[in-house]
Design a protein around this motif. Sequence first.
Motif, PDB file in Angstrom:
ATOM      1  N   VAL A   1     -11.662 -54.097   1.757  1.00 28.00           N
ATOM      2  CA  VAL A   1     -10.600 -53.817   3.381  1.00 28.00           C
ATOM      3  C   VAL A   1      -9.715 -53.798   3.094  1.00 28.00           C
ATOM      4  O   VAL A   1      -8.347 -53.689   3.698  1.00 28.00           O
ATOM      5  CB  VAL A   1     -11.488 -55.450   3.820  1.00 28.00           C
ATOM      6  N   GLY A   2      -8.343 -55.043   1.825  1.00 31.16           N
ATOM      7  CA  GLY A   2      -7.759 -55.156   1.359  1.00 31.16           C
ATOM      8  C   GLY A   2      -7.092 -53.689   1.856  1.00 31.16           C
ATOM      9  O   GLY A   2      -5.740 -53.141   1.477  1.00 31.16           O
ATOM     10  N   GLU A   3      -7.554 -53.274   0.594  1.00 30.47           N
ATOM     11  CA  GLU A   3      -7.325 -51.624  -0.214  1.00 30.47           C
ATOM     12  C   GLU A   3      -6.479 -51.017   1.224  1.00 30.47           C
ATOM     13  O   GLU A   3      -6.321 -49.474   0.945  1.00 30.47           O
ATOM     14  CB  GLU A   3      -8.376 -51.307  -1.053  1.00 30.47           C
ATOM     15  N   ASP A   4      -7.957 -50.176   2.457  1.00 25.25           N
ATOM     16  CA  ASP A   4      -7.757 -49.566   3.220  1.00 25.25           C
ATOM     17  C   ASP A   4      -6.462 -50.454   4.064  1.00 25.25           C
ATOM     18  O   ASP A   4      -6.127 -49.555   5.043  1.00 25.25           O
ATOM     19  CB  ASP A   4      -9.666 -50.430   3.701  1.00 25.25           C
ATOM     20  N   LEU A   5      -6.545 -51.468   4.052  1.00 22.31           N
ATOM     21  CA  LEU A   5      -5.540 -52.058   5.446  1.00 22.31           C
ATOM     22  C   LEU A   5      -4.380 -51.614   4.276  1.00 22.31           C
ATOM     23  O   LEU A   5      -3.306 -51.214   5.221  1.00 22.31           O
ATOM     24  CB  LEU A   5      -5.583 -53.372   4.825  1.00 22.31           C
TER      25      LEU A   5
END
Length: 616
Positions: A253-257
């Motif tokens: 999720v952090g990478e996608d954000l």
Amino acid sequence: MAEERIERRLAAVLAADVVGYSGLIERDESGTRARLNAAFNAIIVPALERHRGRLFKTMGDGFLVEFASVVDAVECAGAIQKRFSDENELVLRIGINLGDVIVEGDDLHGEGVNVAARIEALAEPGGIAISRSARDQIRDKLNVTLHDLGDIEVKNISRPVRVFSVGEPGLGPAVQRRSKGDRHVPQLMMIGGVLLAVVLGGFMTYDRLSQGNVEAASLAQMQLALPEKPSVAVLPFKTMSGNEDDALLANAVGEDLTRSLARVSGLFVIASSSTERYRGETASPAKVAEELGVAHVLRATLRRSGDQVRVDAELIDSLTGRIVWSDRLERSSENMFELQDALVETLAQQLAADLDRVQNQLRFTENPEAFLLWARADEASWVNTPVSYEKARALARNALALDPDFVRAKAVLGFVETQTGYFRVADRPEIALQKGLDIAREVVGLAPDDWYSRSVLAQALLNLRDYEGALTEFERAMALEPAHPHLLTRAALALIFLGRGVEAEQMLRLSVRLNPFHNWLPDQLLGQAIFLQGRYEEALQNLEIAREKNPRFIGNLWWRAATYGQLGASEKAKETVEAILLRMPEASISTSFIQITDPIGQERFREGLRAAGMPE
């Protein structure tokens, strides 16, 4: 007249706040106040009574409690956090310090109080942070795990404060317990930012003041110049459990954000590979901003409960220390993408006006689990070992089992084929190279708007030494996914082999600014790009940095030999050529694996090798 003596005493001081309070108030003021009142009366007041805590001060949205014993203070904090975790959707942060305080009637002042308040701001949402003086009092007395966060500089305290986070054995920093039914469900929570609303005489009043503040970064301490664009670093999402699935979800999720924000026109976003270094540590936003050269820092915590995924987020203006935005977003685990898109759009509105690149995020699957498997497969595919390549294949196939039309999962299979062929890991490298190219062309045909699939095709062409074709595909990928440091670096490699050193250097400069804590490759390629322009001293500096980071890369020896030759550094050149021949006895200028298609660049490289003493 005798001077009035100041009354002092030693006390354990507890400070607490509610995470994301401002966002909660904005969405539902009366409901939030009612929940806070109920939580205070049902959870906090009884805990203070049981552990002999005395509320001595309220200030705006916060309160402070005095204890005669640090053990009582930590046990009280743990009891409160457990009840909040099990029974309440509100999330607290708690800080505890043992120190000297000044007594004025029922009120307390002084450094002992100030340190507690500063430590509280460093605690994880749902967690407890304590000072070293408090740690010394509970060591060997309480069955908790203490995580040393190191010496941290805090506002208005002259010396660094040693801070520890408190957790139960086997868990992370926060004191959290979960029922068995909670263990396999994602719940996202991001750091919010203001103090718990006040309590006095058995009832609570809430005054919405300005949002909370943290340490401000110093422009004088900035290690990199601030970009002209609004800039932000997204810290790794933290989880409140020790569950590996939660950690993997948080990473994805952090990478996608991060990548989604990077697509917003007018934003400068630091790569997640640089912010990764802050995982597992409580780095102040000021420190992060100064080391990465950004004006904003986003902190986040991932949490799950039942079928719900929850995120509490906090955006900090690092130059003022002001928390400019905090909020909570919650969706079912099946609607993870909706949550992430809502978060991206909200943050973009806070940072920039142009939202054209935020709309309609393309992930090429509607299955969050398949997307997570792809992210893990992509990460594994970059580790050049047979075991890691097999892991990448298995994860990609699992993703395809969940969604047979997920082109990115199939693209991973193509990437593994071309890499195993290029690095001679495959039994039949030439067949693997061709198979990787075929798969890459297939997935690009299926999803021409997918930057990832195009990057795989670019890599497959690069591995086959089709540098013009590779550069074209890298450029198409970067048009879809701008400011991606890995794409910039790999595209620069194609430019170097084409002899286009100036353009390669420009791309690499941007890449390393987006990813300040990069690995050896950008430094190596910068040395090569600068060599092609004839700036040999500067080229050597970058090549030496790359050698220190990765002393085994033999290509570094070849480029350093050519550079020493051009500089006339005969002794260094001789040593470097001998090191090459030791590892490659048949090495020569004519058989070098480094072939630059531009005649001028190739001749410059060969002249350097010749001057260094490399056999023809």
